[in-house]
Design an enzyme around this catalytic site. Structure first.
Site, PDB file in Angstrom:
ATOM      1  N   ASP A   1      21.781  51.613   0.158  1.00 52.48           N
ATOM      2  CA  ASP A   1      22.002  52.157  -1.180  1.00 52.48           C
ATOM      3  C   ASP A   1      20.734  52.773  -1.750  1.00 52.48           C
ATOM      4  O   ASP A   1      19.614  52.476  -1.313  1.00 52.48           O
ATOM      5  CB  ASP A   1      22.536  51.081  -2.121  1.00 52.48           C
TER       6      ASP A   1
ATOM      7  N   GLU B   1      21.072  46.571  -2.393  1.00 50.05           N
ATOM      8  CA  GLU B   1      19.753  45.954  -2.573  1.00 50.05           C
ATOM      9  C   GLU B   1      19.134  46.356  -3.897  1.00 50.05           C
ATOM     10  O   GLU B   1      18.468  45.556  -4.556  1.00 50.05           O
ATOM     11  CB  GLU B   1      18.839  46.362  -1.412  1.00 50.05           C
TER      12      GLU B   1
END
Length: 418
Positions: free
Chosen positions: A87, A182
């Site tokens: 991400d 994350e």
């Protein structure tokens, strides 16, 4: 020891492909992963791993990619995992990223074409002075680049491809883990460590060439609610106690020359308000509290609560709620028990022809939580810089060194095993 070379620019082509996939996570989402578009990259990675012969590569229902590179050694080698997150940060758009390669960087300002106000200047990006003659990749000026952490993803994929194509290189079982979310603190929340099956791990999510990080902040969050006294404003004299004004006074009373991100560095911790909203009746704010020392973390929380109490003396009929939630802890407590993890990482960096830089992170990584979940996990450099913003950049040559370091780590663990 395998000598990696970036033939036909495969590494940067891989990276350019990944950053054009929008994988921005969303802290307001209650789903996992927080955005389904993260799976678009995950599926690409699985297909590429299967294509190079990693037969167990798969994407699970929670957005994790798991894969195994089989051992090429008969020794009993600890299982090592390499991990990066897919991400990108919610802080800046990751949609329609247009990556640009600035060949043979000469030290001049890099003016990004889609917004000429976005300029990378040598004096503002200190590590650029070490990049003269290298190839710098940026976005075009309207989005972040996504080097955090797609540089790490590309490097692990490139190392995996190299090892699969060179079975003569001796190494133990190597696990690959790519995580979602994350950037919003949920990266390993639902990881299956039994499926990972590793003894030790390395996240590839660091900044400066040659860095290896074995220490992070310890981190807590604080949710503060102020319950004021609401009244019709036309008849409020002696009655109303505005929760908004009380919260504003609390924020104004926070230290300005210490204990705040803009005034701290090194091992100094801070109290940082990250959001707030409310009305006269009730106002709410979220804070993050950071320090490398757990005891000082608690001291900072006490400092914040004492400020709240002092301010509310001016609002005698108002009350507050102060909720502390643990986010992650300094991974050094775990990693100090396994010094070989850092020793082998440092040796791997040296063998790549780089001067190692052992340092701390003024932040956290997936490795912070993995370490306390039972998988000791320091962080090695991926080469990403100025992350979470439109000036984000990475050097192709730094990425090449990261690939070589990953390969070296795998080989050194094999060499040191019986």
């Amino acid at each position: 020891m395998g000598n990696y070379q970036n033939k036909d620019q495969k590494l940067q082509n891989r990276f350019l492909k990944y950053v054009q996939v929008d994988t921005q996570s969303d802290s307001n989402s209650e789903s996992f992963p927080s955005t389904l578009k993260q799976n678009d990259l995950a599926r690409i990675l699985v297909d590429e791993l299967l294509d190079i012969g990693v037969v167990d590569a798969h994407l699970d229902s929670l957005g994790y990619v798991y894969a195994t590179i089989p051992a090429t050694s008969d020794k009993k080698v600890p299982v090592i995992c390499f991990c990066s997150h897919m991400d990108t940060s919610p802080d800046c758009s990751g949609e329609n990223v247009k990556p640009i390669i600035h060949k043979n960087y000469n030290g001049e300002d890099l003016i990004l074409p889609d917004d000429h106000l976005i300029v990378l200047r040598l004096g503002e990006h200190k590590d650029l002075k070490n990049q003269i003659g290298n190839d710098i990749i940026t976005a075009s000026g309207t989005t972040l680049l996504g080097a955090d952490n797609k540089a790490g993803v590309a490097e692990i994929m490139e190392a995996a491809t190299f090892l699969m194509q060179n079975p003569n290189i001796k190494h133990g079982v190597i696990k690959i883990l790519f995580t979602p979310d994350e950037e919003i603190g949920r990266g390993v929340e639902n990881v299956d460590l039994k499926k990972v099956g590793a003894d030790f791990a390395y996240t590839v999510d660091g900044e400066t060439l040659g860095s290896i990080e074995d220490e992070t902040f310890s981190a807590d969050g604080v949710n503060l609610i102020i319950n004021g006294v609401s009244s019709h404003p036309g008849f409020a004299k002696g009655k109303m106690e505005s929760a908004i004004k009380a919260l504003a006074d609390i924020l104004s009373a926070l230290p300005k020359d210490k204990l705040t991100p803009e005034a701290t560095s090194g091992k100094e911790g801070f109290i940082h308000p990250v959001s707030f909203h409310g009305s006269a009746e009730q106002a709410e704010a979220q804070f993050i509290i950071r320090d490398f020392d757990d005891d000082l973390l608690k001291t900072h929380e006490e400092t914040l609560e004492n400020i709240v109490k002092d301010v509310l003396k001016l609002y005698p009929n108002s009350t507050y709620e102060f909720k502390v939630s643990e986010q992650y802890r300094n991974m050094k407590k775990v990693l100090d028990k396994y010094p070989q993890i850092i020793e082998y990482g440092i040796e791997a960096i040296k063998r790549a022809g780089i001067t190692p830089k052992r340092q701390s992170i003024r932040g956290g990584t997936d490795g912070s939580r993995l370490s306390f979940m039972g998988l000791p996990c320091p962080n090695i450099f991926a080469g990403e810089h100025a992350f979470h913003g439109k000036q984000e950049w990475v050097s192709v040559q730094d990425m090449e060194k990261a690939v070589q370091t990953i390969i070296n780590i795998a080989c050194i663990w094999e060499e040191q095993s019986d």
